[in-house]
Design an enzyme around this catalytic site. Structure first.
Site, PDB file in Angstrom:
ATOM      1  NE  ARG A  37       1.839  -6.878  11.330  1.00 38.57           N
ATOM      2  CZ  ARG A  37       1.500  -6.160  10.248  1.00 38.57           C
ATOM      3  NH1 ARG A  37       2.269  -5.166   9.845  1.00 38.57           N
ATOM      4  NH2 ARG A  37       0.409  -6.441   9.561  1.00 38.57           N
TER       5      ARG A  37
ATOM      6  CE  LYS B 162      -0.761   0.069   5.032  1.00 39.00           C
ATOM      7  NZ  LYS B 162       0.025   1.263   5.308  1.00 39.00           N
ATOM      8  CB  THR B 163       4.017   2.283   1.705  1.00 38.99           C
ATOM      9  OG1 THR B 163       3.481   2.031   3.009  1.00 38.99           O
ATOM     10  CG2 THR B 163       4.878   3.531   1.754  1.00 38.99           C
TER      11      THR B 163
ATOM     12  CD  GLN C  22      -3.319  -4.973   8.411  1.00 37.99           C
ATOM     13  OE1 GLN C  22      -2.282  -4.753   9.025  1.00 37.99           O
ATOM     14  NE2 GLN C  22      -3.388  -4.864   7.095  1.00 37.99           N
TER      15      GLN C  22
ATOM     16  CD  GLU D 160      -2.164   1.538   8.384  1.00 38.06           C
ATOM     17  OE1 GLU D 160      -3.200   0.849   8.396  1.00 38.06           O
ATOM     18  OE2 GLU D 160      -1.025   1.053   8.331  1.00 38.06           O
TER      19      GLU D 160
END
Length: 675
Positions: free
Chosen positions: A608, A34-35, A251, A221
């Site tokens: 993670r 996404k970044t 999330q 986010e």
């Protein structure tokens, strides 16, 4: 500027980057890039669509994420980004308030109270009002106030509950707390957002230009936004409606601090013309880890359907252990971690221990110390929250704003200068009829007959010190001014004199010296970036600092952090510990029916891990001096058994089964099962 290539993007990412003239809901699964999409979208707008950088706004939640995003965009466009705004919600609102807050009756040089200053303010109110902390817990009052402020509401929420003594006291404290902050020309963390929305509502004409300023808005986010942040985004996007929100409802883990999952689930109600794009290809984790995460999250009902997948096939099976007690559990986990580290040559920086609650870190620290493994604890006492640093910051806040009486109370007699509590009390009582601030009263202390000559002399020396350094701030860099001030008042010498323990004395002195370096380096870095580097810029930076800003991912140390703090991070090897029912999911969540958010938190924990995932629990743990027999977390049972190296739930030892039954018959297990 040449056309910017999008050839490195997968098909869905490319669609997300090129869909720019309508609202977009980008459902980006964990590790789906996404970044990359946000930064490519910005580069595409500027290089390919010729959009002026100042028309673009990208919002995220942490300084770390904003810095990373900024760095990527700068590298892509080779510095052709002047005027672009990539920042956090709070930093953007501070910028807006610096421009418009005078409309709300504040001065533009307001300061931001951190948690330490907030608690000190409430403590003073308790003392002034004679409120018993044993009856009305101070921290409980503080957290209730912050929860309500986070929803954009005020003291009336409590004061309207006439029959509830705690609510009445909380409302009274809340009202006085707000009055004190405004009197100090100060804001707290929640005010930053709330007052920005207040500006939009009360002064629409004056802030209208903000709607035109940002044509293309991206929000990272989005599932973590609260209703105040939701209103802020809605206001800014109202005119152009070229809004792209990026998030993952799976999330959403911050409901306890006000995040509202409805913001993402109901996005299409606010923007019926929105296009929904799913990013489901994961570039972080192995197929085994992703399959386990999908197994778990599929049990939630309030979610938008998606299924993560990866090309990284044949990953290592999940390691799972169930030991007799927490110490044995950690010994086993550390042993496996050590073996993996030395068989691969990987750096300790790529390893992490994750846990549900902060209290679990102590046992992990002890185990790592015994094993001689270096570690860094994230989410403990932050650097800027340490006493010696707070003392320095109090001087800085007060010299910036002489109305900041919370900081004045802290520094007036630190280091000791014969301005004790009785003297402060006499000054406070005398200023009432005169309608003066405490420092203004100090400036007139010589006229007060009730003060002793020695006290007057000390007060005058302090007033002269303040005026001297206030004048220096007008002509000298702030870091030089305060380095000189701290030396003159003797903060380092005071630490050395008052700290009795040798090792703590060394730590605290080193912290103080590191703070001096931090001021200098901040000044140099910001000058190099062409950004503001004044005292108020530094104070804003400190106030908006977060736990994960302290994380050094090249430290050569294992990271210890809660799952909440680990959001947005990734590690080759993740050990998720304490997976007992009542610990994860947390017993409070079980009691309150918040299992779906706990499951999302577990999903975040699993995703993670990049290469190796270790899950562990203990069959017994000590609770209030007695051994409690533990059940495995329900979330572990939701993972298909074939994803594990060996079956995680072997047939139970008959002796333990009988002990559990005996505990249940005696009422012991019933008494403690919620922990």
């Amino acid at each position: 500027m040449n056309q910017f290539s999008l050839s490195e993007l997968n098909p869905q990412q490319k669609i997300a980057v090129q869909t720019i003239n309508k609202p977009v809901l980008l459902l980006a699964g964990a590790g789906s890039g996404k970044t990359r999409v946000i930064t490519y979208r910005i580069a595409h707008l500027i290089a390919n669509q010729k959009i002026q950088p100042f028309r673009i706004l990208a919002l995220t939640f942490t300084n770390k994420a904003a810095k990373e995003m900024n760095g990527r965009v700068q590298a892509m466009l080779r510095g052709q980004t002047k005027g672009i705004t990539i920042t956090t919600f709070h930093s953007l609102c501070v910028r807006i308030l610096r421009e418009f807050i005078h409309l709300l009756g504040y001065q533009k040089d307001f300061i931001i109270f951190d948690t330490t200053s907030q608690l000190a303010t409430i403590k003073t109110i308790y003392e002034d009002e004679g409120i018993d902390t044993k009856v009305f817990n101070l921290k409980a009052t503080f957290y209730e106030i912050m929860k309500v402020k986070g929803k954009g509401k005020g003291p009336e929420v409590f004061l309207d509950q006439k029959q509830d003594p705690f609510a009445q006291v909380t409302g009274k404290v809340f009202k006085e707390y707000n009055r004190t902050l405004k009197g100090c020309n100060a804001l707290d963390f929640e005010d930053i957002l709330y007052l920005t929305i207040d500006l939009f509502k009360r002064f629409p004409a004056e802030v209208e230009k903000l709607k035109s300023r940002y044509e293309y808005i991206m929000v990272d986010e989005y599932q973590d936004t609260n209703r105040v942040q939701y209103s802020l985004v809605k206001f800014l996007a109202e005119k152009h409606r070229k809004l792209c929100v990026v998030g993952d409802d799976d999330q959403s883990i911050y409901g306890w601090r006000g995040a509202d999952i409805r913001n993402i689930l109901d996005f299409q109600k606010d923007y019926p013309e929105a296009e929904v794009i799913k990013l489901e290809q994961n570039y972080r984790s192995t197929d085994v880890i992703l399959d386990a995460a999908n197994d778990v999250i599929a049990n939630n009902s309030a979610r938008m359907s998606k299924n993560l997948w990866t090309q990284a096939k044949e990953g290592a099976l999940i390691r799972c252990s169930a030991e007799d007690n927490p110490r044995d559990e950690l010994e086993e986990v550390v042993s496996k971690m050590n073996y993996y580290k030395y068989s691969t040559g990987d750096s300790w920086s790529n390893f992490a221990f994750l846990y549900r609650s902060n209290f679990q870190s102590r046992a992990v620290e002890e185990q790592l110390r015994d094993a001689g493994i270096p570690y860094q604890l994230i989410g403990g006492t932050k650097f800027f929250d340490r006493k010696e640093i707070q003392d320095c910051l109090a001087y800085m806040r007060f010299l910036h704003n002489l109305k900041d009486e919370v900081s004045l109370f802290r520094v007036a007699n630190y280091p000791k200068r014969d301005i004790g509590k009785n003297t402060i009390m006499q000054l406070t009582q005398a200023r009432g009829p005169r309608n003066l601030s405490l420092f203004e009263m100090m400036e007139q202390a010589d006229s007060l007959e009730e003060l002793k000559p020695r006290a007057k002399k000390s007060i005058q020396a302090f007033v002269d010190l303040v005026h001297d350094y206030k004048d220096k701030l007008a002509t000298m860099p702030f870091y030089e001014v305060f380095q000189n001030l701290f030396e003159q008042v003797g903060i380092k010498a005071e630490i050395e004199k008052t700290e009795k323990l040798d090792h703590m004395r060394e730590i605290r002195v080193n912290n103080f010296l590191e703070f001096i370096n931090t001021m200098y380096l901040y000044n140099e870095r910001r000058k190099g970036e062409g950004a503001g580097h004044s005292l108020i810029d530094f104070l804003d930076y400190v106030s908006l600092f977060t736990d994960t800003d302290e994380l050094d991912q090249n430290s050569g140390k294992v990271s210890l952090l809660t799952v909440h703090s680990a959001k947005g991070l990734e590690f080759d090897y993740v050990a998720l510990i304490g997976l007992n029912e009542g610990q994860f999911p947390n017993h409070k969540a079980v009691q309150e029916g918040s299992i779906e958010e706990e499951r999302r938190l577990f999903y975040v924990a699993l995703t993670r891990a990049k290469k190796v995932l270790s899950l562990s629990m203990s069959r017994r743990r000590m609770q209030y001096g007695e051994w409690l027999y533990c059940e495995p977390s329900r979330f572990m049972r939701e993972i298909d058994a074939k994803r594990f190296e060996k079956p995680p739930f072997e047939e139970e030892d008959p002796e333990i089964a009988e002990q559990k039954a005996a505990s249940a018959r005696s009422g012991f297990f019933e008494k403690y099962k919620s922990f």
